[in-house]
Design a protein around this motif. Sequence first.
Motif, PDB file in Angstrom:
ATOM      1  N   ASN A  55       0.989  -1.092  -0.071  1.00  0.00           N
ATOM      2  CA  ASN A  55       0.105  -0.129   0.013  1.00  0.00           C
ATOM      3  C   ASN A  55       0.958   1.229   0.135  1.00  0.00           C
ATOM      4  O   ASN A  55       0.343   2.246   0.501  1.00  0.00           O
ATOM      5  N   PHE A  56       2.056   1.107  -0.414  1.00  0.00           N
ATOM      6  CA  PHE A  56       2.596   2.347  -0.728  1.00  0.00           C
ATOM      7  C   PHE A  56       2.265   3.096  -1.933  1.00  0.00           C
ATOM      8  O   PHE A  56       1.828   2.602  -3.189  1.00  0.00           O
ATOM      9  N   ARG A  57       1.994   4.524  -1.601  1.00  0.00           N
ATOM     10  CA  ARG A  57       1.607   5.628  -2.713  1.00  0.00           C
ATOM     11  C   ARG A  57       2.481   6.087  -3.403  1.00  0.00           C
ATOM     12  O   ARG A  57       2.359   5.688  -4.784  1.00  0.00           O
ATOM     13  N   SER A  58       3.702   6.663  -3.048  1.00  0.00           N
ATOM     14  CA  SER A  58       4.723   7.290  -3.906  1.00  0.00           C
ATOM     15  C   SER A  58       5.954   7.440  -2.981  1.00  0.00           C
ATOM     16  O   SER A  58       5.925   7.198  -1.716  1.00  0.00           O
ATOM     17  N   ILE A  59       6.890   7.408  -3.833  1.00  0.00           N
ATOM     18  CA  ILE A  59       8.297   7.751  -3.294  1.00  0.00           C
ATOM     19  C   ILE A  59       8.657   9.374  -3.047  1.00  0.00           C
ATOM     20  O   ILE A  59       8.535   9.979  -4.235  1.00  0.00           O
ATOM     21  N   HIS A  99       9.771   3.647  -9.412  1.00  0.00           N
ATOM     22  CA  HIS A  99       8.594   2.898  -8.412  1.00  0.00           C
ATOM     23  C   HIS A  99       7.268   2.277  -9.082  1.00  0.00           C
ATOM     24  O   HIS A  99       6.709   3.345  -9.694  1.00  0.00           O
ATOM     25  N   LYS A 100       6.951   1.273  -8.987  1.00  0.00           N
ATOM     26  CA  LYS A 100       5.861   0.584 -10.087  1.00  0.00           C
ATOM     27  C   LYS A 100       5.087  -0.242  -9.292  1.00  0.00           C
ATOM     28  O   LYS A 100       5.863  -0.989  -8.399  1.00  0.00           O
ATOM     29  N   ALA A 101       3.824  -0.184  -9.511  1.00  0.00           N
ATOM     30  CA  ALA A 101       2.991  -1.462  -8.607  1.00  0.00           C
ATOM     31  C   ALA A 101       2.807  -2.430  -9.892  1.00  0.00           C
ATOM     32  O   ALA A 101       2.666  -2.090 -11.005  1.00  0.00           O
ATOM     33  N   TYR A 102       2.877  -3.772  -9.326  1.00  0.00           N
ATOM     34  CA  TYR A 102       2.828  -4.741 -10.405  1.00  0.00           C
ATOM     35  C   TYR A 102       1.502  -5.530  -9.749  1.00  0.00           C
ATOM     36  O   TYR A 102       1.559  -5.681  -8.273  1.00  0.00           O
ATOM     37  N   ALA A 103       0.769  -6.362 -10.467  1.00  0.00           N
ATOM     38  CA  ALA A 103      -0.315  -7.273 -10.051  1.00  0.00           C
ATOM     39  C   ALA A 103      -0.226  -8.520 -10.868  1.00  0.00           C
ATOM     40  O   ALA A 103       0.133  -8.549 -11.909  1.00  0.00           O
TER      41      ALA A 103
END
Length: 208
Positions: A55-59, A99-103
């Motif tokens: 649940n990290f939103r951003s750096i 920084h990127k979200a993967y699913a």
Amino acid sequence: VGMTELNNRVFAVTRIDADTFSLTDLSGAAINTTAYTAYASGGTACHRGATLAKNFRSILSFNWHGYSSPLEAIGQQELETNTGWFDTDSTSKPTRYLHKAYADTAGKEYQRLLWFTAPDDNYSARVWGEKVPSRLSGDTDVPVLPARFHDCLVSGSVARLVQYGNVQLENAVIWPQLYKVHLQQLIDENREWWQANRPDDRSKIYLL
């Protein structure tokens, strides 16, 4: 020499023992190397990044310990148009990060913090992040909002109805006062928690 199918690719690594690790892609799918050419010798595995809480939103900023200049963000399009960012023979510290979200196919989310190029040595990274807190629940006691103060949300909502809504309520004077009392207790306890547990981190951003 051998198993060149792994060359110039980025994987998530799980340590098995001192000499063995397993691989998945960045979405968590296992890499099956049985059909690859047999590994013989040589090769280098470079530490390219880290896994963050989902649940990290951003750096907010990111730099290597001992260096004053922060790394600059890099987009995937720039990475794809310049293969030099994947150079494993670089002799300098990384200068960019992604920084990127993967699913995965099941919908499980992974957060990756990757840096480019690969470092030539061990570095200590200092990361300032913005994390989305977990949803409130009645049986969770956290410094920001202990469960015993969740009634503050109720009294606060009623107090706002009194203030902004055209709603006739009993004890329209008591509810706002009750909300003020709850809110002050919450502020006092939050400050006490930080003073007792994290005195070095106390600053305005931690206080309600």
